[in-house]
Write a protein that holds these residues in place. Structure first.
Motif, mmCIF file in Angstrom:
data_model
loop_
_atom_site.group_PDB
_atom_site.id
_atom_site.type_symbol
_atom_site.label_atom_id
_atom_site.label_comp_id
_atom_site.label_asym_id
_atom_site.label_seq_id
_atom_site.Cartn_x
_atom_site.Cartn_y
_atom_site.Cartn_z
ATOM 1 N N UNK A 75 0.358 -32.680 -15.625
ATOM 2 C CA UNK A 75 1.226 -31.661 -14.789
ATOM 3 C C UNK A 75 0.809 -31.246 -13.492
ATOM 4 N N UNK A 76 -0.088 -32.179 -12.757
ATOM 5 C CA UNK A 76 -0.418 -31.994 -11.141
ATOM 6 C C UNK A 76 0.407 -32.899 -10.404
ATOM 7 N N UNK A 77 1.257 -32.417 -9.734
ATOM 8 C CA UNK A 77 2.286 -32.807 -8.922
ATOM 9 C C UNK A 77 1.574 -33.497 -7.636
ATOM 10 N N UNK A 78 2.029 -34.646 -7.227
ATOM 11 C CA UNK A 78 1.842 -35.235 -6.130
ATOM 12 C C UNK A 78 2.150 -34.575 -4.871
ATOM 13 N N UNK A 79 1.333 -34.912 -3.765
ATOM 14 C CA UNK A 79 1.644 -33.842 -2.735
ATOM 15 C C UNK A 79 2.161 -34.755 -1.400
ATOM 16 N N UNK A 80 1.991 -36.085 -1.594
ATOM 17 C CA UNK A 80 2.159 -37.078 -0.485
ATOM 18 C C UNK A 80 3.362 -36.861 0.203
ATOM 19 N N UNK A 81 4.384 -36.433 -0.432
ATOM 20 C CA UNK A 81 5.934 -36.376 -0.116
ATOM 21 C C UNK A 81 5.899 -34.789 0.603
ATOM 22 N N UNK A 82 4.901 -33.943 0.338
ATOM 23 C CA UNK A 82 5.127 -32.579 0.733
ATOM 24 C C UNK A 82 4.119 -32.117 1.826
ATOM 25 N N UNK A 83 3.242 -32.667 1.837
ATOM 26 C CA UNK A 83 1.853 -32.260 2.968
ATOM 27 C C UNK A 83 1.891 -33.683 4.009
ATOM 28 N N UNK A 84 1.571 -33.154 5.199
ATOM 29 C CA UNK A 84 1.056 -34.258 5.855
ATOM 30 C C UNK A 84 -0.161 -34.729 5.539
ATOM 31 N N UNK A 85 -0.552 -36.033 6.184
ATOM 32 C CA UNK A 85 -2.036 -36.606 5.894
ATOM 33 C C UNK A 85 -3.255 -35.545 6.636
ATOM 34 N N UNK A 86 -2.851 -34.849 7.696
ATOM 35 C CA UNK A 86 -3.966 -33.998 8.022
ATOM 36 C C UNK A 86 -3.967 -32.750 7.151
ATOM 37 N N UNK A 87 -3.193 -32.305 6.653
ATOM 38 C CA UNK A 87 -2.945 -31.375 5.613
ATOM 39 C C UNK A 87 -3.778 -31.537 4.298
ATOM 40 N N UNK A 88 -3.768 -32.761 3.879
ATOM 41 C CA UNK A 88 -4.350 -32.947 2.572
ATOM 42 C C UNK A 88 -5.839 -33.125 3.163
ATOM 43 N N UNK A 89 -6.276 -33.631 4.021
ATOM 44 C CA UNK A 89 -7.542 -33.863 4.617
ATOM 45 C C UNK A 89 -8.135 -32.286 4.754
ATOM 46 N N UNK A 90 -7.471 -31.408 5.288
ATOM 47 C CA UNK A 90 -7.874 -29.887 5.390
ATOM 48 C C UNK A 90 -8.127 -29.588 3.874
ATOM 49 N N UNK A 91 -7.367 -29.905 2.936
ATOM 50 C CA UNK A 91 -7.525 -29.400 1.429
ATOM 51 C C UNK A 91 -8.660 -29.993 0.986
ATOM 52 N N UNK A 92 -8.968 -31.005 1.396
ATOM 53 C CA UNK A 92 -10.320 -31.847 0.810
ATOM 54 C C UNK A 92 -11.348 -30.967 1.223
ATOM 55 N N UNK A 93 -11.423 -30.408 2.538
ATOM 56 C CA UNK A 93 -12.538 -29.788 3.175
ATOM 57 C C UNK A 93 -12.574 -28.422 2.367
ATOM 58 N N UNK A 94 -11.473 -27.700 2.029
ATOM 59 C CA UNK A 94 -11.598 -26.606 1.400
ATOM 60 C C UNK A 94 -11.951 -26.828 0.176
ATOM 61 N N UNK A 95 -11.669 -27.702 -0.685
ATOM 62 C CA UNK A 95 -12.164 -27.933 -2.042
ATOM 63 C C UNK A 95 -13.844 -27.988 -1.856
ATOM 64 N N UNK A 96 -14.355 -28.951 -0.905
ATOM 65 C CA UNK A 96 -15.834 -28.781 -0.806
ATOM 66 C C UNK A 96 -16.449 -27.440 -0.491
ATOM 67 N N UNK A 97 -15.694 -26.671 0.164
ATOM 68 C CA UNK A 97 -16.119 -25.207 0.433
ATOM 69 C C UNK A 97 -16.287 -24.422 -1.153
ATOM 70 N N UNK A 98 -15.226 -24.604 -1.878
ATOM 71 C CA UNK A 98 -15.109 -24.168 -3.246
ATOM 72 C C UNK A 98 -16.486 -24.384 -4.080
#
Length: 100
Positions: A75-98
């Motif tokens: 049920x987890x969608x792919x975000x490669x077509x919805x988000x830019x590379x930089x945005x996914x990298x910022x999400x990874x950083x936020x996951x690390x914060x969590x």
């Protein structure tokens, strides 16, 4: 002549990452990252707790891949077509914060 674009400060990046998470991830993974059963588009799913030691041990590249490619069967969608590379990298950083 226009000045070169300023690079986002770490504070800006943190805010952008949190906002991206709120928009794209929080419905399933919750504000805390703990996940748990939820229904999305009529389908019951059980998103992972992204704050576990097992998830913390995964590389940034691995987490990037999860966000980019998703887990359609779970049920987890792919975000490669919805988000830019930089945005996914910022999400990874936020996951690390969590995870802290």
């Amino acid at each position: 002549e226009t000045p070169p674009a300023a690079k986002a400060s770490p504070l800006d990046e943190a805010t952008i990452g949190r906002n991206l998470y709120t928009t794209h991830c929080m419905t399933c993974h919750k504000d805390s990252g703990k996940g748990g059963k939820t229904t999305v588009d009529g389908k019951e799913i059980n998103p992972d707790d992204i704050t576990t030691a097992k998830q913390k041990a995964k590389s940034d590249e691995k987490i990037y891949g999860y966000i980019s490619d998703g887990f359609p069967d779970d049920g987890m969608p792919a975000f490669k077509d919805k988000l830019k590379d930089e945005d996914i990298k910022l999400l990874v950083k936020h996951v690390r914060v969590l995870q802290n």
